[in-house]
Motif scaffolding. Structure first.
Motif, PDB file in Angstrom:
ATOM      1  N   ASP A 184       0.881  -1.157   0.000  1.00  0.00           N
ATOM      2  CA  ASP A 184       0.000   0.000   0.000  1.00  0.00           C
ATOM      3  C   ASP A 184       0.919   1.207   0.000  1.00  0.00           C
ATOM      4  O   ASP A 184       1.506   1.537   1.035  1.00  0.00           O
ATOM      5  N   GLY A 185       1.095   1.816  -1.169  1.00  0.00           N
ATOM      6  CA  GLY A 185       2.072   2.891  -1.299  1.00  0.00           C
ATOM      7  C   GLY A 185       3.457   2.308  -1.165  1.00  0.00           C
ATOM      8  O   GLY A 185       3.848   1.442  -1.929  1.00  0.00           O
ATOM      9  N   ASP A 186       4.190   2.736  -0.152  1.00  0.00           N
ATOM     10  CA  ASP A 186       5.517   2.180   0.104  1.00  0.00           C
ATOM     11  C   ASP A 186       5.513   1.133   1.208  1.00  0.00           C
ATOM     12  O   ASP A 186       6.514   0.481   1.469  1.00  0.00           O
ATOM     13  N   ARG A 187       4.384   0.979   1.866  1.00  0.00           N
ATOM     14  CA  ARG A 187       4.318   0.100   3.041  1.00  0.00           C
ATOM     15  C   ARG A 187       3.950  -1.334   2.667  1.00  0.00           C
ATOM     16  O   ARG A 187       2.974  -1.589   1.959  1.00  0.00           O
ATOM     17  N   ALA A 188       4.754  -2.270   3.148  1.00  0.00           N
ATOM     18  CA  ALA A 188       4.498  -3.690   2.927  1.00  0.00           C
ATOM     19  C   ALA A 188       3.372  -4.162   3.838  1.00  0.00           C
ATOM     20  O   ALA A 188       3.366  -3.868   5.029  1.00  0.00           O
ATOM     21  N   THR A 191       4.546 -13.037   8.024  1.00  0.00           N
ATOM     22  CA  THR A 191       5.561 -12.735   9.015  1.00  0.00           C
ATOM     23  C   THR A 191       6.620 -11.875   8.358  1.00  0.00           C
ATOM     24  O   THR A 191       7.114 -12.198   7.286  1.00  0.00           O
ATOM     25  N   PHE A 192       6.926 -10.780   8.991  1.00  0.00           N
ATOM     26  CA  PHE A 192       7.944  -9.862   8.502  1.00  0.00           C
ATOM     27  C   PHE A 192       9.249 -10.124   9.243  1.00  0.00           C
ATOM     28  O   PHE A 192       9.237 -10.569  10.381  1.00  0.00           O
ATOM     29  N   VAL A 243      11.562  -6.453   5.475  1.00  0.00           N
ATOM     30  CA  VAL A 243      11.198  -5.038   5.475  1.00  0.00           C
ATOM     31  C   VAL A 243      12.243  -4.215   6.214  1.00  0.00           C
ATOM     32  O   VAL A 243      12.977  -4.733   7.052  1.00  0.00           O
ATOM     33  N   ASP A 244      12.288  -2.911   5.888  1.00  0.00           N
ATOM     34  CA  ASP A 244      13.163  -2.013   6.641  1.00  0.00           C
ATOM     35  C   ASP A 244      12.391  -1.443   7.817  1.00  0.00           C
ATOM     36  O   ASP A 244      11.231  -1.800   8.054  1.00  0.00           O
ATOM     37  N   GLU A 245      13.027  -0.552   8.571  1.00  0.00           N
ATOM     38  CA  GLU A 245      12.403  -0.008   9.782  1.00  0.00           C
ATOM     39  C   GLU A 245      11.149   0.813   9.502  1.00  0.00           C
ATOM     40  O   GLU A 245      10.311   1.004  10.380  1.00  0.00           O
ATOM     41  N   ASP A 246      10.966   1.272   8.249  1.00  0.00           N
ATOM     42  CA  ASP A 246       9.768   2.029   7.875  1.00  0.00           C
ATOM     43  C   ASP A 246       8.662   1.144   7.328  1.00  0.00           C
ATOM     44  O   ASP A 246       7.606   1.641   6.944  1.00  0.00           O
ATOM     45  N   LEU A 285      11.795  -4.938   1.176  1.00  0.00           N
ATOM     46  CA  LEU A 285      13.141  -4.988   0.608  1.00  0.00           C
ATOM     47  C   LEU A 285      13.386  -6.264  -0.189  1.00  0.00           C
ATOM     48  O   LEU A 285      14.152  -6.267  -1.141  1.00  0.00           O
ATOM     49  N   GLY A 286      12.778  -7.347   0.242  1.00  0.00           N
ATOM     50  CA  GLY A 286      13.012  -8.623  -0.411  1.00  0.00           C
ATOM     51  C   GLY A 286      12.184  -9.727   0.205  1.00  0.00           C
ATOM     52  O   GLY A 286      11.350  -9.485   1.076  1.00  0.00           O
ATOM     53  N   VAL A 287      12.431 -10.933  -0.266  1.00  0.00           N
ATOM     54  CA  VAL A 287      11.749 -12.120   0.236  1.00  0.00           C
ATOM     55  C   VAL A 287      12.814 -13.143   0.608  1.00  0.00           C
ATOM     56  O   VAL A 287      13.760 -13.370  -0.150  1.00  0.00           O
ATOM     57  N   LEU A 288      12.674 -13.731   1.773  1.00  0.00           N
ATOM     58  CA  LEU A 288      13.557 -14.794   2.227  1.00  0.00           C
ATOM     59  C   LEU A 288      12.752 -16.083   2.206  1.00  0.00           C
ATOM     60  O   LEU A 288      11.708 -16.172   2.850  1.00  0.00           O
ATOM     61  N   THR A 289      13.225 -17.075   1.457  1.00  0.00           N
ATOM     62  CA  THR A 289      12.497 -18.335   1.339  1.00  0.00           C
ATOM     63  C   THR A 289      13.223 -19.463   2.058  1.00  0.00           C
ATOM     64  O   THR A 289      14.409 -19.357   2.386  1.00  0.00           O
TER      65      THR A 289
END
Length: 146
Positions: free
Chosen positions: A54-58, A93-94, A119-122, A126-130
């Protein structure tokens, strides 16, 4: 530090962080996009997960397994339901990018998922860890990867 402790520390492999092994950038859809659009992006990129933003927010992560579950119950559901609707049915889960991979692996197991959204602090994706990323790290500790 004793000799034994020094020797063990010298031979212990360094544990990488999530940032070092994750995939990125995140391929994403919005909450208003259909699940069909999410599937289309997965097929086009040959990935098993898309982020929902949503915008920049995951907001979360949708997997091909989530889409298969919707399709099994309602084959037209992929065109009728939105990514936002699918998030309500799944737990995302982030994980922070500076988390070590052992802690991230514990989160995967605890939440019974096959991927974490990085995700970053905001709260920006940033990416996906599988689980495959973590298996690659594990095998790399045993022998050099080809």
């Amino acid at each position: 530090m004793t000799e034994t402790t020094q020797s063990a520390a010298a031979t212990s492999p360094r544990i990488p962080t999530v940032r070092e092994v994750m995939h990125g950038p995140v391929i994403s859809v919005t909450t208003e996009d259909t699940l069909w659009a999410a599937m289309d992006k997965m097929v086009a990129t040959q990935l098993h997960h898309v982020g929902v933003i949503d915008g920049d927010r995951a907001l979360g992560l949708i997997s091909d397994r989530d889409l298969a579950a919707v399709w099994t119950l309602d084959p037209l559901g992929l065109k009728q339901h939105t990514a936002g609707h699918a998030l309500a049915a799944t737990e995302t889960t982030f994980v922070a990018s500076d988390t070590d991979v052992i802690t991230a692996g514990e989160q995967l197991l605890k939440h019974r998922r096959d991927a974490l959204l990085v995700v970053d602090e905001d709260g920006t994706a940033l990416g996906v860890l599988t689980d495959r990323d973590l298996l690659t790290v594990l095998l790399g500790l045993r022998r050099p990867l080809r």
